[in-house]
Design a protein around this motif. Structure first.
Motif, PDB file in Angstrom:
ATOM      1  N   LEU A  81      27.428  64.297  11.455  1.00 29.95           N
ATOM      2  CA  LEU A  81      26.110  64.815  11.809  1.00 29.95           C
ATOM      3  C   LEU A  81      26.082  66.344  11.712  1.00 29.95           C
ATOM      4  CD1 LEU A  81      23.274  64.063  12.725  1.00 29.95           C
ATOM      5  CD2 LEU A  81      24.093  64.164  15.098  1.00 29.95           C
ATOM      6  N   LEU A  82      27.131  66.996  12.161  1.00 32.10           N
ATOM      7  CA  LEU A  82      27.238  68.454  12.065  1.00 32.10           C
ATOM      8  C   LEU A  82      27.152  68.896  10.589  1.00 32.10           C
ATOM      9  CD1 LEU A  82      29.657  70.746  13.897  1.00 32.10           C
ATOM     10  CD2 LEU A  82      29.838  70.631  11.441  1.00 32.10           C
ATOM     11  N   ILE A  83      27.879  68.204   9.711  1.00 36.89           N
ATOM     12  CA  ILE A  83      27.869  68.531   8.285  1.00 36.89           C
ATOM     13  C   ILE A  83      26.475  68.300   7.697  1.00 36.89           C
ATOM     14  CG2 ILE A  83      28.741  67.818   6.017  1.00 36.89           C
ATOM     15  CD1 ILE A  83      31.465  67.320   7.464  1.00 36.89           C
ATOM     16  N   LEU A  84      25.882  67.170   8.016  1.00 38.94           N
ATOM     17  CA  LEU A  84      24.551  66.860   7.514  1.00 38.94           C
ATOM     18  C   LEU A  84      23.534  67.920   7.948  1.00 38.94           C
ATOM     19  CD1 LEU A  84      22.710  64.919   5.975  1.00 38.94           C
ATOM     20  CD2 LEU A  84      22.449  63.629   8.095  1.00 38.94           C
ATOM     21  N   LYS A  85      23.561  68.283   9.228  1.00 37.56           N
ATOM     22  CA  LYS A  85      22.626  69.297   9.732  1.00 37.56           C
ATOM     23  C   LYS A  85      22.820  70.638   9.030  1.00 37.56           C
ATOM     24  CE  LYS A  85      21.892  67.426  14.369  1.00 37.56           C
ATOM     25  NZ  LYS A  85      22.127  67.644  15.816  1.00 37.56           N
ATOM     26  N   SER A  86      24.077  71.007   8.760  1.00 36.19           N
ATOM     27  CA  SER A  86      24.319  72.288   8.086  1.00 36.19           C
ATOM     28  C   SER A  86      23.781  72.260   6.651  1.00 36.19           C
ATOM     29  CB  SER A  86      25.808  72.635   8.087  1.00 36.19           C
ATOM     30  OG  SER A  86      26.512  71.832   7.164  1.00 36.19           O
ATOM     31  N   LEU A  87      23.895  71.115   5.982  1.00 39.07           N
ATOM     32  CA  LEU A  87      23.374  70.991   4.621  1.00 39.07           C
ATOM     33  C   LEU A  87      21.846  71.043   4.612  1.00 39.07           C
ATOM     34  CD1 LEU A  87      25.797  68.308   3.187  1.00 39.07           C
ATOM     35  CD2 LEU A  87      25.661  70.718   2.502  1.00 39.07           C
ATOM     36  N   VAL A  88      21.208  70.412   5.591  1.00 41.30           N
ATOM     37  CA  VAL A  88      19.754  70.458   5.687  1.00 41.30           C
ATOM     38  C   VAL A  88      19.293  71.900   5.920  1.00 41.30           C
ATOM     39  CG1 VAL A  88      17.777  69.763   7.110  1.00 41.30           C
ATOM     40  CG2 VAL A  88      19.472  68.062   6.406  1.00 41.30           C
ATOM     41  N   CYS A  89      20.007  72.616   6.778  1.00 38.04           N
ATOM     42  CA  CYS A  89      19.643  74.012   7.062  1.00 38.04           C
ATOM     43  C   CYS A  89      19.746  74.910   5.828  1.00 38.04           C
ATOM     44  CB  CYS A  89      20.541  74.586   8.161  1.00 38.04           C
ATOM     45  SG  CYS A  89      20.186  73.936   9.789  1.00 38.04           S
ATOM     46  N   ALA A  90      20.695  74.590   4.960  1.00 39.81           N
ATOM     47  CA  ALA A  90      20.952  75.472   3.813  1.00 39.81           C
ATOM     48  C   ALA A  90      20.457  74.904   2.488  1.00 39.81           C
ATOM     49  CB  ALA A  90      22.449  75.742   3.724  1.00 39.81           C
ATOM     50  N   GLU A  91      19.800  73.739   2.498  1.00 47.01           N
ATOM     51  CA  GLU A  91      19.492  73.072   1.235  1.00 47.01           C
ATOM     52  C   GLU A  91      18.655  73.919   0.282  1.00 47.01           C
ATOM     53  OE1 GLU A  91      17.071  69.500   1.296  1.00 47.01           O
ATOM     54  OE2 GLU A  91      16.278  70.123   3.218  1.00 47.01           O
ATOM     55  N   ASP A  92      17.744  74.743   0.779  1.00 49.08           N
ATOM     56  CA  ASP A  92      16.922  75.554  -0.124  1.00 49.08           C
ATOM     57  C   ASP A  92      17.691  76.752  -0.700  1.00 49.08           C
ATOM     58  OD1 ASP A  92      16.959  76.764   2.375  1.00 49.08           O
ATOM     59  OD2 ASP A  92      14.957  77.635   2.157  1.00 49.08           O
ATOM     60  N   ARG A  93      18.897  76.983  -0.222  1.00 46.84           N
ATOM     61  CA  ARG A  93      19.730  78.083  -0.740  1.00 46.84           C
ATOM     62  C   ARG A  93      20.877  77.579  -1.635  1.00 46.84           C
ATOM     63  NH1 ARG A  93      18.496  83.021   1.409  1.00 46.84           N
ATOM     64  NH2 ARG A  93      17.256  82.925   3.281  1.00 46.84           N
ATOM     65  N   ILE A  94      20.999  76.273  -1.757  1.00 44.90           N
ATOM     66  CA  ILE A  94      22.027  75.695  -2.627  1.00 44.90           C
ATOM     67  C   ILE A  94      21.373  75.440  -3.974  1.00 44.90           C
ATOM     68  CG2 ILE A  94      23.628  73.781  -2.984  1.00 44.90           C
ATOM     69  CD1 ILE A  94      23.601  73.367   0.087  1.00 44.90           C
ATOM     70  N   PRO A  95      21.783  76.184  -5.005  1.00 45.80           N
ATOM     71  CA  PRO A  95      21.123  76.026  -6.302  1.00 45.80           C
ATOM     72  C   PRO A  95      21.365  74.641  -6.907  1.00 45.80           C
ATOM     73  CG  PRO A  95      23.004  77.510  -6.483  1.00 45.80           C
ATOM     74  CD  PRO A  95      22.854  77.161  -5.027  1.00 45.80           C
ATOM     75  N   HIS A  96      20.312  74.081  -7.482  1.00 44.49           N
ATOM     76  CA  HIS A  96      20.419  72.792  -8.169  1.00 44.49           C
ATOM     77  C   HIS A  96      21.067  73.019  -9.527  1.00 44.49           C
ATOM     78  CE1 HIS A  96      19.536  68.830  -9.671  1.00 44.49           C
ATOM     79  NE2 HIS A  96      19.003  69.399 -10.750  1.00 44.49           N
ATOM     80  N   GLN A  97      22.075  72.241  -9.827  1.00 40.64           N
ATOM     81  CA  GLN A  97      22.734  72.340 -11.122  1.00 40.64           C
ATOM     82  C   GLN A  97      22.823  70.942 -11.705  1.00 40.64           C
ATOM     83  OE1 GLN A  97      25.982  74.894 -11.499  1.00 40.64           O
ATOM     84  NE2 GLN A  97      25.318  76.281  -9.906  1.00 40.64           N
ATOM     85  N   ALA A  98      22.016  70.702 -12.728  1.00 40.08           N
ATOM     86  CA  ALA A  98      22.002  69.380 -13.366  1.00 40.08           C
ATOM     87  C   ALA A  98      23.383  69.059 -13.926  1.00 40.08           C
ATOM     88  CB  ALA A  98      20.966  69.364 -14.479  1.00 40.08           C
ATOM     89  N   CYS A  99      23.778  67.813 -13.776  1.00 41.92           N
ATOM     90  CA  CYS A  99      25.064  67.320 -14.311  1.00 41.92           C
ATOM     91  C   CYS A  99      26.271  68.059 -13.724  1.00 41.92           C
ATOM     92  CB  CYS A  99      25.085  67.416 -15.834  1.00 41.92           C
ATOM     93  SG  CYS A  99      23.771  66.476 -16.614  1.00 41.92           S
ATOM     94  N   ALA A 100      26.156  68.508 -12.495  1.00 45.64           N
ATOM     95  CA  ALA A 100      27.262  69.212 -11.839  1.00 45.64           C
ATOM     96  C   ALA A 100      27.246  68.883 -10.349  1.00 45.64           C
ATOM     97  CB  ALA A 100      27.128  70.724 -12.041  1.00 45.64           C
ATOM     98  N   PHE A 101      28.320  69.248  -9.680  1.00 46.47           N
ATOM     99  CA  PHE A 101      28.362  69.063  -8.235  1.00 46.47           C
ATOM    100  C   PHE A 101      29.074  70.265  -7.624  1.00 46.47           C
ATOM    101  CE2 PHE A 101      32.325  67.281  -9.732  1.00 46.47           C
ATOM    102  CZ  PHE A 101      33.244  67.684  -8.797  1.00 46.47           C
ATOM    103  N   GLU A 102      28.874  70.447  -6.345  1.00 44.19           N
ATOM    104  CA  GLU A 102      29.526  71.536  -5.613  1.00 44.19           C
ATOM    105  C   GLU A 102      30.399  70.912  -4.541  1.00 44.19           C
ATOM    106  OE1 GLU A 102      30.667  75.294  -4.710  1.00 44.19           O
ATOM    107  OE2 GLU A 102      28.984  75.025  -6.085  1.00 44.19           O
ATOM    108  N   LEU A 103      31.597  71.425  -4.401  1.00 45.89           N
ATOM    109  CA  LEU A 103      32.514  70.958  -3.366  1.00 45.89           C
ATOM    110  C   LEU A 103      32.498  71.979  -2.236  1.00 45.89           C
ATOM    111  CD1 LEU A 103      34.684  68.879  -2.561  1.00 45.89           C
ATOM    112  CD2 LEU A 103      36.356  70.360  -3.663  1.00 45.89           C
ATOM    113  N   PHE A 104      32.289  71.512  -1.006  1.00 46.49           N
ATOM    114  CA  PHE A 104      32.293  72.384   0.162  1.00 46.49           C
ATOM    115  C   PHE A 104      33.463  72.012   1.057  1.00 46.49           C
ATOM    116  CE2 PHE A 104      27.776  72.212  -1.021  1.00 46.49           C
ATOM    117  CZ  PHE A 104      27.513  73.557  -1.152  1.00 46.49           C
ATOM    118  N   GLY A 105      34.087  73.019   1.641  1.00 46.80           N
ATOM    119  CA  GLY A 105      35.140  72.810   2.621  1.00 46.80           C
ATOM    120  C   GLY A 105      34.617  73.213   3.988  1.00 46.80           C
TER     121      GLY A 105
END
Length: 139
Positions: A81-105
């Motif tokens: 839940l903590l991870i999900l909430k952090s992603l929701v908070c930052a989703e508009d700042r994570i650039p969309h990259q077609a055919c790619a993914f981002e790994l977060f630690g």
């Protein structure tokens, strides 16, 4: 992913001396300078070579240790839940990259009540495989 790492300090926690970095910081680049450290300390004693090395252990080992007196299902749900909430908070700042993914630690601290606290999120965390334990977990 179900696997990852947990890190421990090379000295038991104490609030007596907040300047003692070997008690309060688990970063490997700091802990390796503690001349008094044991190869496996405290909660890692008894772990096998494929479960722990130096100041880190696998998440599977951590969960098994915590199951002895904690509700690991709840802890994992709280971390999710903590991870999900952090992603929701930052989703508009994570650039969309077609055919790619981002790994977060995610660096998460569990307090004395096993409540998770977000310390930081690393974009593109190190995938270096310097030790056999790194290779087992990261490959």
């Amino acid at each position: 992913y179900d696997e990852g790492f947990a890190r421990v300090a090379t000295r038991p926690f104490s609030s007596d001396d907040v300047s003692d970095k070997f008690v309060h910081l688990t970063n490997a680049s700091i802990q390796r300078h503690n001349s008094e450290r044991n190869e496996l300390y405290g909660p890692l004693v008894g772990a096998s070579e494929d479960e722990a090395a130096g100041t880190k252990c696998t998440l599977r080992y951590l969960w098994r240790q915590l199951e002895k007196d904690r509700d690991v299902v709840r802890i994992r749900e709280d971390i999710d839940l903590l991870i999900l909430k952090s992603l929701v908070c930052a989703e508009d700042r994570i650039p969309h990259q077609a055919c790619a993914f981002e790994l977060f630690g995610y660096d998460v601290l569990l307090d004395e009540d096993a409540r998770p606290w977000l310390l930081e999120v690393n974009a593109s965390p190190s995938m270096a495989r310097d030790t056999p334990l790194d290779k087992r977990v990261k490959e």
